[in-house]
Scaffold this motif. Structure first.
Motif, mmCIF file in Angstrom:
data_model
loop_
_atom_site.group_PDB
_atom_site.id
_atom_site.type_symbol
_atom_site.label_atom_id
_atom_site.label_comp_id
_atom_site.label_asym_id
_atom_site.label_seq_id
_atom_site.Cartn_x
_atom_site.Cartn_y
_atom_site.Cartn_z
ATOM 1 N N GLU A 94 0.846 -1.267 0.048
ATOM 2 C CA GLU A 94 -0.041 0.083 0.110
ATOM 3 C C GLU A 94 0.908 1.180 0.024
ATOM 4 O OE1 GLU A 94 -3.555 0.209 -0.201
ATOM 5 O OE2 GLU A 94 -3.273 -1.785 -0.813
ATOM 6 N N LEU A 95 0.536 2.346 -0.404
ATOM 7 C CA LEU A 95 1.076 3.538 -0.665
ATOM 8 C C LEU A 95 0.486 4.407 0.475
ATOM 9 C CD1 LEU A 95 0.747 4.631 -4.458
ATOM 10 C CD2 LEU A 95 3.078 4.079 -3.075
ATOM 11 N N LYS A 96 0.989 5.241 1.205
ATOM 12 C CA LYS A 96 0.604 6.052 2.166
ATOM 13 C C LYS A 96 -0.481 6.640 1.808
ATOM 14 C CE LYS A 96 3.486 9.584 3.570
ATOM 15 N NZ LYS A 96 4.501 10.022 4.149
ATOM 16 N N ASN A 97 -1.363 6.775 2.630
ATOM 17 C CA ASN A 97 -2.697 7.593 2.574
ATOM 18 C C ASN A 97 -2.469 9.159 2.543
ATOM 19 O OD1 ASN A 97 -5.258 9.086 3.460
ATOM 20 N ND2 ASN A 97 -6.163 6.961 2.955
ATOM 21 N N THR A 98 -2.702 9.851 1.671
ATOM 22 C CA THR A 98 -2.557 11.399 1.797
ATOM 23 C C THR A 98 -3.802 11.908 1.791
ATOM 24 O OG1 THR A 98 -2.370 11.371 -0.801
ATOM 25 C CG2 THR A 98 -0.292 11.020 0.446
ATOM 26 N N ASP A 99 -5.013 11.680 2.136
ATOM 27 C CA ASP A 99 -6.333 12.174 1.828
ATOM 28 C C ASP A 99 -6.229 13.801 2.703
ATOM 29 O OD1 ASP A 99 -7.199 10.133 0.311
ATOM 30 O OD2 ASP A 99 -8.554 9.191 1.663
ATOM 31 N N GLU A 100 -5.610 13.539 3.913
ATOM 32 C CA GLU A 100 -5.695 14.633 4.840
ATOM 33 C C GLU A 100 -4.880 15.814 4.319
ATOM 34 O OE1 GLU A 100 -4.701 15.947 9.361
ATOM 35 O OE2 GLU A 100 -4.634 13.831 8.783
ATOM 36 N N ALA A 101 -3.668 15.583 4.050
ATOM 37 C CA ALA A 101 -2.635 16.542 3.175
ATOM 38 C C ALA A 101 -3.304 17.071 1.900
ATOM 39 C CB ALA A 101 -1.554 15.990 2.920
ATOM 40 N N ASP A 102 -4.033 16.122 1.034
ATOM 41 C CA ASP A 102 -4.613 16.400 -0.060
ATOM 42 C C ASP A 102 -5.633 17.595 0.257
ATOM 43 O OD1 ASP A 102 -2.965 14.885 -1.476
ATOM 44 O OD2 ASP A 102 -4.393 13.438 -2.022
ATOM 45 N N ASN A 103 -6.635 17.337 1.154
ATOM 46 C CA ASN A 103 -7.809 18.177 1.584
ATOM 47 C C ASN A 103 -7.303 19.490 2.094
ATOM 48 O OD1 ASN A 103 -9.861 16.400 0.442
ATOM 49 N ND2 ASN A 103 -9.545 15.279 2.267
ATOM 50 N N VAL A 104 -6.320 19.538 2.723
ATOM 51 C CA VAL A 104 -5.555 20.880 3.576
ATOM 52 C C VAL A 104 -5.271 21.600 2.352
ATOM 53 C CG1 VAL A 104 -3.801 21.647 4.694
ATOM 54 C CG2 VAL A 104 -5.249 19.816 5.766
ATOM 55 N N PHE A 105 -4.614 21.079 1.270
ATOM 56 C CA PHE A 105 -3.816 21.695 0.259
ATOM 57 C C PHE A 105 -5.211 22.453 -0.603
ATOM 58 C CE2 PHE A 105 -2.696 21.629 -4.445
ATOM 59 C CZ PHE A 105 -1.987 22.621 -4.450
ATOM 60 N N TYR A 106 -6.004 21.264 -1.020
ATOM 61 C CA TYR A 106 -7.267 21.853 -1.781
ATOM 62 C C TYR A 106 -7.862 23.001 -1.182
ATOM 63 C CZ TYR A 106 -11.513 21.252 -4.314
ATOM 64 O OH TYR A 106 -12.663 21.444 -5.089
ATOM 65 N N ASN A 107 -8.170 22.930 0.191
ATOM 66 C CA ASN A 107 -9.124 23.933 0.631
ATOM 67 C C ASN A 107 -8.147 25.113 0.866
ATOM 68 O OD1 ASN A 107 -11.350 22.345 1.114
ATOM 69 N ND2 ASN A 107 -10.672 21.494 2.907
ATOM 70 N N ARG A 108 -7.062 25.167 1.103
ATOM 71 C CA ARG A 108 -5.969 26.117 1.045
ATOM 72 C C ARG A 108 -6.068 26.968 -0.351
ATOM 73 N NH1 ARG A 108 -0.346 27.558 0.119
ATOM 74 N NH2 ARG A 108 0.223 25.422 0.002
ATOM 75 N N ILE A 109 -5.642 26.361 -1.463
ATOM 76 C CA ILE A 109 -6.050 26.849 -2.561
ATOM 77 C C ILE A 109 -7.126 27.379 -2.924
ATOM 78 C CG2 ILE A 109 -5.553 26.644 -5.126
ATOM 79 C CD1 ILE A 109 -3.053 26.708 -3.415
ATOM 80 N N LYS A 110 -8.390 26.786 -2.518
ATOM 81 C CA LYS A 110 -9.924 27.203 -3.142
ATOM 82 C C LYS A 110 -10.102 28.502 -2.338
ATOM 83 C CE LYS A 110 -12.139 24.688 -5.843
ATOM 84 N NZ LYS A 110 -12.577 25.465 -7.092
ATOM 85 N N SER A 111 -9.518 28.748 -1.096
ATOM 86 C CA SER A 111 -9.832 29.769 -0.158
ATOM 87 C C SER A 111 -8.925 31.057 -0.530
ATOM 88 C CB SER A 111 -9.574 29.683 1.300
ATOM 89 O OG SER A 111 -8.290 29.250 1.741
#
Length: 220
Positions: A94-111
Protein backbone atom coordinates in the motif's frame (compact mmCIF):
# COMPACT_ATOMS: atom_id res chain seq x y z
CA UNK A 1 17.12 -11.96 -21.76
CA UNK A 2 18.24 -11.06 -18.27
CA UNK A 3 19.89 -7.63 -18.01
CA UNK A 4 22.20 -6.30 -15.33
CA UNK A 5 20.17 -3.76 -13.28
CA UNK A 6 22.90 -1.18 -13.86
CA UNK A 7 22.72 -1.47 -17.62
CA UNK A 8 21.77 1.86 -19.15
CA UNK A 9 18.84 0.64 -21.28
CA UNK A 10 17.30 -1.02 -18.21
CA UNK A 11 17.75 2.09 -16.02
CA UNK A 12 16.14 4.27 -18.71
CA UNK A 13 13.12 1.94 -18.88
CA UNK A 14 12.95 1.94 -15.08
CA UNK A 15 13.02 5.77 -14.95
CA UNK A 16 10.19 5.90 -17.49
CA UNK A 17 8.14 3.36 -15.51
CA UNK A 18 8.67 5.33 -12.29
CA UNK A 19 7.51 8.54 -13.98
CA UNK A 20 4.40 6.84 -15.35
CA UNK A 21 3.52 5.25 -11.98
CA UNK A 22 4.02 8.60 -10.27
CA UNK A 23 1.61 10.22 -12.74
CA UNK A 24 -1.00 7.53 -12.08
CA UNK A 25 -0.64 7.36 -8.29
CA UNK A 26 0.85 10.68 -7.17
CA UNK A 27 -0.56 14.08 -6.22
CA UNK A 28 0.28 17.18 -4.18
CA UNK A 29 0.70 14.97 -1.11
CA UNK A 30 2.79 12.23 -2.72
CA UNK A 31 5.49 12.07 -5.36
CA UNK A 32 7.20 8.80 -6.24
CA UNK A 33 10.77 8.36 -7.43
CA UNK A 34 12.87 5.36 -8.42
CA UNK A 35 14.97 4.15 -5.50
CA UNK A 36 16.32 0.93 -6.99
CA UNK A 37 16.03 -1.34 -10.01
CA UNK A 38 16.11 -4.88 -8.59
CA UNK A 39 15.82 -6.94 -11.75
CA UNK A 40 15.43 -6.41 -15.48
CA UNK A 41 14.77 -8.62 -18.50
CA UNK A 42 14.35 -7.61 -22.12
CA UNK A 43 12.67 -9.27 -25.07
CA UNK A 44 12.07 -8.45 -28.73
CA UNK A 45 8.39 -8.38 -29.70
CA UNK A 46 8.30 -9.23 -33.40
CA UNK A 47 7.15 -6.35 -35.57
CA UNK A 48 6.45 -4.13 -32.55
CA UNK A 49 9.51 -3.26 -30.50
CA UNK A 50 11.44 -3.95 -27.32
CA UNK A 51 9.77 -4.95 -24.05
CA UNK A 52 11.36 -4.64 -20.61
CA UNK A 53 10.22 -6.60 -17.55
CA UNK A 54 11.26 -4.73 -14.41
CA UNK A 55 11.25 -5.15 -10.64
CA UNK A 56 11.47 -1.74 -8.97
CA UNK A 57 11.59 -0.14 -5.57
CA UNK A 58 9.97 3.30 -5.42
CA UNK A 59 10.29 5.85 -2.64
CA UNK A 60 8.11 8.73 -1.52
CA UNK A 61 9.82 12.00 -2.50
CA UNK A 62 8.82 13.59 0.84
CA UNK A 63 9.45 10.54 3.02
CA UNK A 64 12.43 8.54 1.78
CA UNK A 65 11.72 5.82 4.39
CA UNK A 66 8.35 5.13 2.78
CA UNK A 67 8.98 2.68 -0.06
CA UNK A 68 6.93 0.30 -2.18
CA UNK A 69 7.99 -2.53 -4.48
CA UNK A 70 6.42 -2.97 -7.88
CA UNK A 71 6.71 -4.89 -11.11
CA UNK A 72 6.41 -3.10 -14.44
CA UNK A 73 6.51 -3.80 -18.15
CA UNK A 74 7.62 -1.17 -20.65
CA UNK A 75 7.13 -1.69 -24.38
CA UNK A 76 8.88 0.71 -26.75
CA UNK A 77 7.27 0.83 -30.20
CA UNK A 78 10.10 0.70 -32.71
CA UNK A 79 7.74 0.33 -35.67
CA UNK A 80 6.05 3.66 -34.85
CA UNK A 81 8.16 6.08 -32.83
CA UNK A 82 5.23 8.51 -32.49
CA UNK A 83 3.41 6.16 -30.10
CA UNK A 84 4.17 6.58 -26.40
CA UNK A 85 5.61 3.47 -24.76
CA UNK A 86 3.09 1.05 -23.24
CA UNK A 87 3.53 0.80 -19.47
CA UNK A 88 1.83 -1.75 -17.19
CA UNK A 89 2.53 -1.94 -13.46
CA UNK A 90 1.49 -3.72 -10.29
CA UNK A 91 2.25 -2.27 -6.86
CA UNK A 92 3.10 -4.75 -4.10
CA UNK A 93 1.76 -3.21 -0.93
CA UNK A 94 0.00 0.00 0.00
CA UNK A 95 1.02 3.59 -0.64
CA UNK A 96 0.78 6.01 2.26
CA UNK A 97 -2.66 7.63 2.56
CA UNK A 98 -2.52 11.34 1.66
CA UNK A 99 -6.23 12.24 1.94
CA UNK A 100 -5.71 14.63 4.84
CA UNK A 101 -2.78 16.49 3.24
CA UNK A 102 -4.61 16.60 -0.10
CA UNK A 103 -7.70 18.14 1.46
CA UNK A 104 -5.70 20.71 3.43
CA UNK A 105 -3.95 21.80 0.22
CA UNK A 106 -7.19 21.80 -1.79
CA UNK A 107 -9.02 23.97 0.74
CA UNK A 108 -6.06 26.34 1.09
CA UNK A 109 -5.89 26.97 -2.66
CA UNK A 110 -9.68 27.23 -2.98
CA UNK A 111 -9.77 29.87 -0.24
CA UNK A 112 -7.12 32.15 -1.80
CA UNK A 113 -8.46 35.59 -2.70
CA UNK A 114 -6.01 35.92 -5.60
CA UNK A 115 -4.79 33.11 -7.86
CA UNK A 116 -1.47 31.63 -6.78
CA UNK A 117 1.61 32.68 -8.76
CA UNK A 118 5.17 31.49 -8.03
CA UNK A 119 8.48 30.90 -9.77
CA UNK A 120 11.82 29.12 -9.45
CA UNK A 121 10.83 26.04 -7.40
CA UNK A 122 13.18 24.73 -6.12
CA UNK A 123 15.31 27.87 -5.82
CA UNK A 124 18.92 27.99 -7.02
CA UNK A 125 20.04 26.31 -3.79
CA UNK A 126 17.63 23.39 -4.19
CA UNK A 127 15.22 24.58 -1.50
CA UNK A 128 11.43 24.29 -1.63
CA UNK A 129 9.41 26.19 0.98
CA UNK A 130 6.84 24.09 2.89
CA UNK A 131 3.87 25.97 1.40
CA UNK A 132 5.20 25.38 -2.13
CA UNK A 133 5.92 21.66 -1.60
CA UNK A 134 2.45 20.54 -2.83
CA UNK A 135 2.82 22.77 -5.92
CA UNK A 136 6.24 21.21 -6.55
CA UNK A 137 4.93 17.66 -6.05
CA UNK A 138 2.02 18.33 -8.41
CA UNK A 139 4.55 19.36 -11.09
CA UNK A 140 6.70 16.29 -10.31
CA UNK A 141 3.66 14.04 -10.79
CA UNK A 142 2.43 15.82 -13.92
CA UNK A 143 5.91 15.75 -15.45
CA UNK A 144 5.59 11.94 -15.27
CA UNK A 145 2.97 12.25 -18.03
CA UNK A 146 5.27 14.39 -20.21
CA UNK A 147 8.16 11.97 -19.61
CA UNK A 148 5.97 8.98 -20.53
CA UNK A 149 4.64 10.59 -23.71
CA UNK A 150 8.07 11.71 -24.95
CA UNK A 151 10.40 8.89 -23.90
CA UNK A 152 12.27 6.54 -26.20
CA UNK A 153 14.85 3.87 -25.43
CA UNK A 154 17.49 6.60 -25.80
CA UNK A 155 16.13 9.20 -23.39
CA UNK A 156 16.00 9.69 -19.64
CA UNK A 157 14.09 12.74 -18.42
CA UNK A 158 13.66 14.25 -14.97
CA UNK A 159 11.99 17.42 -13.71
CA UNK A 160 14.70 19.97 -12.91
CA UNK A 161 12.73 23.07 -11.88
CA UNK A 162 9.44 24.93 -12.07
CA UNK A 163 10.32 28.22 -13.75
CA UNK A 164 6.83 29.65 -13.35
CA UNK A 165 3.42 28.47 -12.13
CA UNK A 166 0.11 30.31 -12.24
CA UNK A 167 -3.23 29.12 -10.93
CA UNK A 168 -6.04 29.40 -13.49
CA UNK A 169 -9.45 30.48 -12.20
CA UNK A 170 -12.19 27.90 -12.79
CA UNK A 171 -15.93 27.79 -12.15
CA UNK A 172 -15.99 24.07 -11.31
CA UNK A 173 -14.46 22.14 -8.39
CA UNK A 174 -11.09 21.39 -10.07
CA UNK A 175 -7.84 23.21 -9.40
CA UNK A 176 -5.95 24.22 -12.56
CA UNK A 177 -2.33 25.32 -12.84
CA UNK A 178 -0.32 26.50 -15.81
CA UNK A 179 3.29 25.38 -15.40
CA UNK A 180 6.46 26.36 -17.23
CA UNK A 181 9.00 23.70 -16.25
CA UNK A 182 12.54 22.69 -17.13
CA UNK A 183 13.12 19.02 -17.95
CA UNK A 184 16.63 17.59 -17.64
CA UNK A 185 17.53 15.04 -20.30
CA UNK A 186 20.13 13.06 -18.38
CA UNK A 187 21.90 11.49 -21.37
CA UNK A 188 22.61 14.66 -23.34
CA UNK A 189 22.52 16.99 -20.29
CA UNK A 190 20.08 19.13 -22.27
CA UNK A 191 17.68 21.36 -20.30
CA UNK A 192 14.34 21.55 -22.12
CA UNK A 193 11.64 24.15 -21.36
CA UNK A 194 8.13 22.70 -21.34
CA UNK A 195 4.65 24.07 -20.75
CA UNK A 196 1.93 21.96 -19.16
CA UNK A 197 -1.61 22.66 -17.98
CA UNK A 198 -2.51 20.51 -14.99
CA UNK A 199 -5.92 19.75 -13.45
CA UNK A 200 -6.26 18.23 -10.01
CA UNK A 201 -9.03 17.25 -7.65
CA UNK A 202 -8.63 15.16 -4.45
CA UNK A 203 -11.15 12.57 -5.70
CA UNK A 204 -10.07 12.43 -9.33
CA UNK A 205 -6.29 12.76 -9.30
CA UNK A 206 -3.98 14.55 -11.71
CA UNK A 207 -4.60 15.16 -15.40
CA UNK A 208 -2.37 16.96 -17.88
CA UNK A 209 -4.75 18.58 -20.37
CA UNK A 210 -2.14 20.36 -22.51
CA UNK A 211 1.61 20.19 -22.86
CA UNK A 212 4.15 21.45 -25.36
CA UNK A 213 7.89 21.72 -25.72
CA UNK A 214 8.96 25.36 -25.66
CA UNK A 215 11.71 27.14 -27.62
CA UNK A 216 15.06 27.30 -25.84
CA UNK A 217 14.87 31.03 -25.11
CA UNK A 218 11.82 30.30 -22.94
CA UNK A 219 14.23 29.04 -20.27
CA UNK A 220 16.42 32.13 -20.27
Amino acid sequence: MELLPGRSTATRAAALAAGYICYRRGGPGRGLALRALRRACAEDVDGVGHKYHLELELEDVLDKDSTVNCTAEVLYHLSNKNIAPDVQFTLEGELKNTDEADNVFYNRIKSLEKELVAENIPDNYGNVSPEMEPIHLLAWVASGYVIWQNSTENTKFQLAQIKHVKQVKRSDEYLEFDYKILLHEMLTQEIIPWQMTVLWHPQHGVEVTRDSRQPKQASE
